[in-house]
Each structure stands twice: as structure tokens, then as C-alpha cells.
Design an enzyme around this catalytic site. Structure first.
Site, short mmCIF file in Angstrom:
data_model
loop_
_atom_site.label_atom_id
_atom_site.label_comp_id
_atom_site.label_asym_id
_atom_site.label_seq_id
_atom_site.Cartn_x
_atom_site.Cartn_y
_atom_site.Cartn_z
N SER A 108 7.28 50.15 -47.73
CA SER A 108 8.11 50.95 -46.83
C SER A 108 7.65 52.39 -46.85
CB SER A 108 9.57 50.90 -47.29
OG SER A 108 9.70 51.57 -48.54
N ASP A 109 7.91 53.12 -45.77
CA ASP A 109 7.82 54.57 -45.85
C ASP A 109 8.93 55.01 -46.80
OD1 ASP A 109 7.18 57.24 -45.50
OD2 ASP A 109 7.00 57.09 -43.32
N TRP A 110 8.88 56.26 -47.25
CA TRP A 110 9.77 56.71 -48.34
C TRP A 110 11.23 56.77 -47.87
CZ3 TRP A 110 5.44 55.39 -49.76
CH2 TRP A 110 4.94 55.60 -51.04
N GLY A 111 11.98 55.77 -48.28
CA GLY A 111 13.39 55.70 -47.87
C GLY A 111 13.61 54.89 -46.60
#
Ligand SMILES: *[C@@H]1O[C@H](CO)[C@@H](O)[C@H](O)[C@H]1NC(C)=O
Ligand SMILES: *[C@@H]1O[C@H](CO)[C@@H](O)[C@H](O)[C@H]1NC(C)=O
Ligand SMILES: *[C@@H]1O[C@H](CO)[C@@H](O)[C@H](O)[C@H]1NC(C)=O
Ligand SMILES: *[C@@H]1O[C@H](CO)[C@@H](O)[C@H](O)[C@H]1NC(C)=O
Ligand SMILES: *[C@@H]1O[C@H](CO)[C@@H](O)[C@H](O)[C@H]1NC(C)=O
Ligand SMILES: *[C@@H]1O[C@H](CO)[C@@H](O)[C@H](O)[C@H]1NC(C)=O
Ligand SMILES: *[C@@H]1O[C@H](CO)[C@@H](O)[C@H](O)[C@H]1NC(C)=O
Ligand SMILES: *[C@@H]1O[C@H](CO)[C@@H](O)[C@H](O)[C@H]1NC(C)=O
Ligand SMILES: *[C@@H]1O[C@H](CO)[C@@H](O)[C@H](O)[C@H]1NC(C)=O
Length: 723
Positions: free
Chosen positions: A255-258
């Protein structure tokens, strides 16, 4: 095993056509990597498998992303680190040309070499995964992160992405293609849904991913946005159906961060790793970890799926030989002063300098360039973008300001400059005592700038335009640019200098297109487009200005004459409909007969090149067809130089494609008076369109044409053929 066997064929075909015999340091095939991974993961408990998919300790340990280490069997904590142009949060590294500037070199070898040195630096610091390259397409000229990727054309993105991946992974580091997918503006990136038709998805946005998957990319990062109202990181269609199904991607999706929003839907849709682990960054809760173990125990996720997730991660690790003598992780983003001094720069500055020069696009030149020091007594440098401002780029965290010269834009795609050669320094060291340099670095007094210009033989006026990621706001720009004009009073400075001096040369450091209302002013004798060139900025510029390097950079995007000529701009909306479909960038300008100011693929040289007629050969048929077009290019000027012949394809009218699309280019170096033959080859990949009825790539029947030329609008010869 069935899946692995089909993969072998793809990988084999790819290796056969593009690479020499593998050496022991080349990445393993996926098949060999999967064999080792199956072995190791077979010994892991459910909880161990879950733990290597789960990020941990965000901002409490060394890297921007860290997975849990497990023991018996042993698998280390993986270190994932930004970004696409070099190592973020580290010292003694190289901060080279940004993605968009690498693209404007149109130099495959240099882009490969750039990937390789980045990989060597990441490995040298014990980082397992580089969070790049970015292949977010330049859909809107004002989008904030366009400088991290490779421009407005999917073919160019695909080549540059592939060369970067082969370079990084050839050095032993897992590359991450990002951000998958439709993350084409910063405004509302976490609160908008993109709607894109199936054909546009495949032909424009998926294309670079398809090429990188063929090249064996180890990781893909899903993006913040939604797609058809489903989060990118829990989107069954984009991850399972397309990426892992159609493209047969063997690595893992992080995932991208968050950007993870659930446990069961995300995992079942194809998400393999959550980063940085937390639900809300810093909260210490996670959708994976215990939640994922519970979901298996509840029967909502199968253990096979978790085994698959872990296997993908471990296979990418083995593929890059990271099980053999991998250096200890020595970056430390929590406390930089505690990071041991590990030197990884070697002589990488040389490539940064030459690539910065090779990527410089000469947009206008009436003959004033190259400058000759013996005919100039006084040279004026005007504009803060030329300055040695001590409060310049490195004084601001993640380059989140616009002070001094722009050699990198802002956000997570940055690295700290180990040093930065400013334009003033680069030019001063080139001219030495032969030329007197006078300066005016204060942008907000055009009269004073004119006064400085008046006192010089030649006035170099510097300006820029900056952008970045939405978590930092610079001069009211929330990542995306509020306008596509120059910053720092640039237009007024240029106009004022051109009133005062007949020999004005404009130099622009920009993340993307800008309007140039002064471009036809005859006193503006040359325009030099320097992009975002990295730590050797001033040296690269001086090499071009004084003719030590004959410019060969070409625009990786269209610069429009009028703002309204662009069909797509960043909008502040929660639904982003890609209604322009295939008409992105030059495809739109061509389809609607709009004359750009400077077209895609454009750039001048200090010499001239002639093209012969194109010779065409077609052999084979159906999916095995191979069309070759060859042309002879002659350097007819009197200095050595490099040319970038480009090949564009027109599809049969019935196919409903834009007028022409890039499908080949080469950079060739030619001594004055010499010539060379260039051959372009087109097969199924280059000649297909996405058929929405069969959901397959098909070669349409009818009359095609190949156009070969020096830019998308400077076509020297066209030949048609029928398939
Ligand atoms: C997995 O991670 C959790 C959370 O830190 C930890 O408590 C647990 O011991 C780990 N389990 C294994 C088997 O590594
Ligand atoms: C490594 O980086 C640090 C911090 O920027 C610097 O002080 C040091 O001089 C560098 N070492 C070398 C050998 O360049
Ligand atoms: C998360 O855990 C760390 C380390 O135990 C602690 O310092 C921090 O305060 C925790 N954060 C929250 C929001 O509880
Ligand atoms: C599990 O996920 C839920 C949200 O679905 C969250 O509230 C909870 O804190 C998570 N548990 C752990 C241990 O992180
Ligand atoms: C970082 O590490 C250095 C050296 O160990 C120490 O002196 C300093 O206090 C640390 N800084 C922070 C913010 O923890
Ligand atoms: C840096 O630039 C910002 C605007 O981008 C400005 O507000 C700030 O004063 C500048 N800092 C310095 C030290 O010049
Ligand atoms: C464009 O934005 C820049 C940076 O915020 C600003 O300095 C400039 O005045 C703006 N130009 C126009 C024409 O609005
Ligand atoms: C978008 O619009 C919303 C609502 O009007 C506003 O709060 C927000 O600041 C706008 N965002 C940008 C980047 O202009
Ligand atoms: C021109 O090309 C020919 C054949 O490729 C080569 O032999 C010759 O050395 C070249 N001339 C120059 C000046 O490079």
C-alpha cells in the site's frame, strides 16, 4: 506450478530479445525465486507469514517502511525507503536528475545507468526496496508530482520505467512501480474516485506497468485514491484481475503509506503488504498483524492467500539475491547522526552531470548559443534561481520551499543534496577570469534587474516553477500548481531584461510546462529548459551554454501556447472522470489540430540532422507480424552531436485511435558529417489496441502508417502499410 510454467515462457522470451546471457549477479528468474520462497515460507507459521506482510514501527526505526523480522525460519526486517531519484533521509548519497529530467534525455542507456547507480546506493546502505520509479502519467500539466515520473506518453514512460527497473534490480534492490493507479493529481488524492474507461486504462495508464512487469519488477505500490468508488488498495479489478491476472505479475503489491482501509476486502482483492503498517500513521493499530491472523481463523481469508502474500515478498527478496551477504541497514531516519557514515556515492556525480546536460532541452536559439567566452566581457545573471542562496533548497525539509535554485521539487520523492552546484557556481567555474559576472538575484524589482542587464553583453535570466506532494504547501500551492506561469516574478524579469538588453537568454528550471508570453520577443534570443537536474545543476547548464555538450534533450510533454489549449487541468472535485479518454498530451493537440508552442519530442541542437526516406519491411502475419522501419540520419552541420529519431504509428481509421502515437526512439551520436542507420521494430505490443469486447490486445486490420522524424510535429517521412 501451472502459473510458474507460463511465466517462464514470458521471462524467457523477454531475456532472449533484450539481454545478454545472464550472469550470477543478474536477478533470478521468478521460477527459481519461487522455488526458494516456497521452501522458506513452507516452514513458517501463520503468524510468521502475517508478520512479514505487516509494516511496523513507523518513525520509530531506521527506514520509512519496515516489516517484522522473524526467526526460525529466519527472515529479516525488510527496509523500504523513498524515493524515485535517490535515498531520502540519508547522507553521503547522490541526489541526481529527477524522473521527468531523466525522461527528457530520451537516452535509454543513461536511464539504465541511473537506475543502476541508485540501486548500488540503496544496496550499499542495506535498503532492500527502493520506492520508485514513479510512472504516474502527466495527465494535467499542473499536477504536483509530474516531475517524479516520465511525462505524458505511455510508451516513453514504459521504456524509462523498464530501464530504471532493470538498473535498480540489476544492482540487487527491489524496485517499486507506483502509484497504481490513476493518482494523477494531488488535490483530493485521498478523497476522490477516478473513473476511467477500460480501453484508456489499458492503452494509456496500464501500459508502463505492463512493460515493467515484463521486465520483472518486484513490487507495485497501490495508490491513495479510489477507482470507481473502491479504494485502489482494495480494488479486486485493478489488483487481482488486471495486475496479477492479465499481466501475470509475480511480485507483491504494497500500500501507499496509510492507503490500506480494511483487512478482508484489501487482502482478498490482492494487497500483499500494508505500509507503514498503522491504520492511521502513528496509531500502532493495524489492519494486518493480529487482525489478519484472526481473519484467517474466522475463515474470511484463506491461509493459502496469506501463504501467497508471504511467498511473493520472499520471492522478490530471493530474486535480487538479498539472501547473500546483504549489507546491514545503515540509514536511520529517526536520528541521522546515529547512522554510521557509509559512503556510496562512488563517481555517480559524473553521470548526474552528463545526464543533466543531455536532458537539457534547447527550445529556442537564433545562433547566440553556444556562448563564446572570448566575445563576452560582461555576463549578467538575473533571478534568484541562479543564486547561491544559503537558505536554498536544503534548508527546507523535503525541499518544501522555493528558495534559491530549483534542482528538485518537494515531497517524499526527494533526497537531501550532498552539495548543490548552483547556476552561478557552474557558470563562474566555467568562465573563470575570462568574463566578468554581474548579478541581481532579487526577483521583485524588475527595474533593478533591467539596470543589471543593461550593463552586460549578454543577460542570462533565470526563473522556475515548482510543485510537489500535498502534505507540504508552498506559496499557497497544495502540491499541485495553482497556475502554469513562472514563479518569482519571472515573466516581468524577462520582459524587463529584454527591454534593456538585446541579448537575453532565458533559463528555466521547471517541474513541467509553463506559459511563455515573452517567447517571441526577438531580444529573447535563446530559451534553455533545464528541468529539475539534481546536484550538478550548474555544471550541466554550463556544459550546454558554452558548447561543451551539444544539447540533445527532447520534451517529454507538450508546452501549449495558450493555457486553454490543455484539455485537462487539476480540479478540486471528488469524482475525477477521465473524459478525454485516449486524448492525453500530444494526442489531444493532434486530434484537435491545436498548434503547440513546443511539441512533445521537440528540442534543438547546435548541429543539423537530415533524414533519408524511410524503408519499410513487413514479415510474418497475425500476432507474429514484425514491421521494421529504417532510416539513415546524417549530421549535416559542423559540430558533433546526438539526434533522437522518433517513430510514431497511425492506426487504421476504424480503430478509433488518436492520429499518432510514439512507438520507438533511439539516441544516436554522430560526428559532424557522419551518418548512421536507425531501425525501429514493431510487433504485437506496438501495433495492438485494447479490444473491449474480447478484453484482449488485438492488431486492428487496415492501413497503418509509420512516421519518422525529429519530434511529434517534425515528421520527415511517412510510409503506410496494411495489416
Ligand atoms: C508477530 O508480531 C507480533 C507483534 O509485534 C509479535 O508480538 C509476535 O511475537 C510476532 N510473531 C512472530 C511469530 O514473529
Ligand atoms: C558524509 O556526510 C556527512 C553529513 O553530510 C558529512 O559531514 C561528511 O563529511 C560526509 N562524508 C564524506 C566522506 O563525504
Ligand atoms: C505507539 O507505540 C510507541 C512505542 O511503544 C509509543 O511511543 C507511542 O506513543 C505509541 N503511539 C500511540 C498513538 O499510542
Ligand atoms: C483491527 O482492525 C480494527 C479496524 O477494523 C481496528 O479498530 C483495531 O484496532 C485493529 N486491531 C489491532 C490489534 O490493530
Ligand atoms: C541523536 O543521536 C545523537 C548521538 O547518539 C545524540 O547525541 C542525540 O541526542 C540524538 N538526537 C535525538 C533527537 O535523539
Ligand atoms: C523560503 O521560501 C519561503 C516561501 O517559499 C519563504 O516564506 C521563506 O521566507 C524563505 N526562507 C528563507 C530563509 O529565505
Ligand atoms: C503563479 O504561482 C506562483 C507561485 O505561487 C506565483 O508566484 C505567481 O504570481 C502566480 N502567477 C500567476 C499569473 O498567477
Ligand atoms: C477544495 O475545495 C474544498 C471545499 O471547498 C476546500 O476546503 C479545499 O481547500 C480545496 N482544496 C484545494 C487544494 O484548493
Ligand atoms: C564516420 O563513420 C565511419 C563509418 O561508420 C567511420 O569509419 C568514421 O571514422 C566516422 N568519421 C568520423 C569523423 O567519426
Amino acid at each position: 506450478m501451472r502459473v510458474v510454467a507460463s511465466l517462464l515462457i514470458t521471462a524467457g522470451a523477454f531475456l532472449g530479445s533484450c539481454l545478454a546471457a545472464p550472469t550470477s549477479s543478474d536477478p533470478l528468474t521468478w521460477e527459481a525465486a519461487y522455488q526458494k520462497a516456497n521452501d522458506l515460507v513452507g516452514q513458517m507459521s501463520l503468524e510468521q507469514k502475517v508478520n512479514i506482510t505487516t509494516g511496523t514501527k513507523w518513525r520509530r526505526t531506521k527506514c520509512v517502511g519496515n516489516t517484522y523480522a522473524i526467526t526460525e525460519p529466519d527472515f529479516p526486517s525488510l527496509c523500504l525507503q523513498d524515493g524515485p531519484l535517490g535515498i531520502r533521509f540519508a547522507d553521503n548519497i547522490t541526489a541526481g536528475v529527477a524522473g521527468i529530467t531523466a525522461a527528457s534525455s530520451w537516452d535509454k542507456q543513461a536511464i539504465r545507468d541511473r537506475g543502476r547507480y541508485m540501486g548500488q546506493e540503496f544496496k550499499g546502505k542495506g535498503i532492500h526496496v527502493q520506492l520508485g520509479p514513479s510512472v504516474d502519467l502527466l495527465r494535467a500539466p499542473d499536477a504536483g508530482r509530474i516531475w517524479e515520473g516520465f511525462g505524458e506518453d505511455p510508451y516513453l514512460q514504459g521504456i524509462a520505467g523498464t530501464e530504471t527497473v532493470l538498473g535498480i534490480q540489476g544492482a540487487g534492490v527491489v524496485a517499486t512501480a507506483k502509484h497504481y493507479i490513476f493518482n494523477n493529481q494531488e488535490t483530493n488524492r485521498k478523497a476522490s474516485t477516478s473513473t476511467v474507461d477500460e480501453r484508456t486504462f489499458h492503452e494509456i495508464y496500464l501500459w508502463p506497468y505492463a512493460r515493467m512487469v515484463e521486465a520483472g519488477v518486484g513490487a507495485v505500490m497501490c495508490s491513495y485514491n479510489e477507482i470507481d468508488s473502491i479504494w485502489a488498495c482494495e480494488n479486486e479489478y485493478t489488483m487481482n484481475t488486471v495486475l496479477k491476472g492479465e499481466l501475470d505479475f509475480k511480485g507483491y503489491v504494497m500500500s501507499d503509506w496509510g492507503a490500506t482501509h480494511s483487512t478482508v476486502p484489501a487482502v482478498n482483492a490482492g494487497l500483499d503488504m500494508t505500509m507503514p503498517g498503522d491504520i492511521i500513521m502513528g496509531d500502532n493499530y493495524t489492519y494486518f498483524g493480529q487482525n489478519l491472523t484472526d481473519a484467517v481463523q474466522n475463515g474470511d481469508v484463506t491461509e493459502e492467500r496469506v501463504t501467497d502474500m508471504a511467498t511473493r515478498i520472499v520471492a522478490a527478496y530471493y530474486k535480487m539475491h538479498q539472501d547473500k551477504d546483504y549489507p546491514e541497514t545503515t540509514v536511520n531516519m529517526v536520528n541521522r547522526t546515529e547512522a554510521p557514515e557509509v559512503l556510496v556515492q562512488a563517481d555517480h556525480h559524473k553521470l548526474v552531470r552528463s545526464m543533466g546536460a543531455a536532458a537539457t532541452v534547447l527550445l529556442k536559439n537564433d545562433g547566440v548559443l553556444p556562448l563564446k567566452t572570448d566575445s563576452i566581457d560582461t555576463l549578467a545573471l538575473i533571478g534568484s534561481d541562479a543564486s547561491d542562496d544559503p537558505n536554498g533548497p536544503n534548508s527546507c525539509v523535503s525541499r518544501g520551499c522555493s528558495n534559491g535554485t530549483i534542482a528538485m521539487a518537494w515531497g517524499s520523492g526527494t533526497a537531501d543534496f550532498p552539495y548543490l552546484i548552483t547556476p552561478h557556481q557552474g557558470i563562474q567555474s566555467r568562465v573563470g577570469d575570462d568574463v566578468e559576472i554581474i548579478t541581481n538575484f532579487w526577483d521583485w524589482d524588475a527595474e533593478a534587474a533591467a539596470e543589471t542587464a543593461r550593463q552586460a553583453n549578454v543577460a542570462l535570466v533565470f526563473s522556475n516553477a515548482d510543485s510537489g506532494e500535498e502534505h507540504i504547501i508552498v506559496d499557497g500551492n497544495v502540491g499541485d500548481r495553482n497556475n502554469i506561469s513562472l514563479w518569482h516574478n519571472g515573466d516581468a524579469l524577462i520582459e524587463a531584461a529584454a527591454e534593456a538588453n538585446e541579448n537575453v537568454i532565458v533559463i528555466i528550471h521547471s517541474v513541467g510546462p509553463v506559459l511563455m508570453p515573452w517567447v517571441d520577443n526577438p531580444h529573447v534570443r535563446a530559451v534553455v529548459w533545464s528541468g529539475v537536474p539534481g546536484q550538478e545543476s550548474g555544471n550541466s547548464l554550463a556544459d550546454v551554454l558554452f558548447g561543451d555538450y551539444n544539447p540533445s534533450g527532447r520534451l517529454p510533454y507538450t508546452i501549449a501556447r495558450n493555457e486553454e489549449d490543455y484539455n485537462v487541468r487539476v480540479i478540486n472535485a471528488t469524482t475525477l472522470e477521465y473524459t478525454e479518454k485516449l486524448e492525453v498530451g500530444y494526442r489531444h493537440f493532434d486530434a484537435n489540430d491545436i498548434e503547440p508552442l513546443f511539441e512533445f519530442g521537440f528540442g534543438l541542437s547546435y548541429t543539423k540532422f537530415d533524414y533519408s526516406k524511410v524503408k519499410l519491411h513487413t514479415k510474418g502475419h497475425g500476432d507474429k507480424v514484425r514491421v521494421t522501419a529504417s532510416v539513415e540520419v546524417t549530421n549535416t552541420g559542423d559540430v558533433d552531436g546526438a539526434e533522437i529519431p522518433q517513430a510514431y504509428i497511425s492506426f487504421p481509421e476504424s480503430a478509433g485511435e488518436p492520429p499518432k502515437q510514439l512507438r520507438g526512439f533511439e539516441k544516436i551520436h554522430l560526428k559532424a558529417g557522419n551518418k548512421s542507420k536507425v531501425t525501429f521494430e514493431f510487433g504485437k505490443t506496438e501495433l495492438s489496441i485494447w479490444d473491449v469486447d474480447s478484453h484482449e490486445w488485438v492488431i486492428p486490420s487496415g492501413e497503418f502508417a509509420v512516421h519518422v522524424g525529429a519530434s511529434s510535429r517534425d515528421i520527415r517521412d511517412s510510409v503506410s502499410f496494411t495489416l
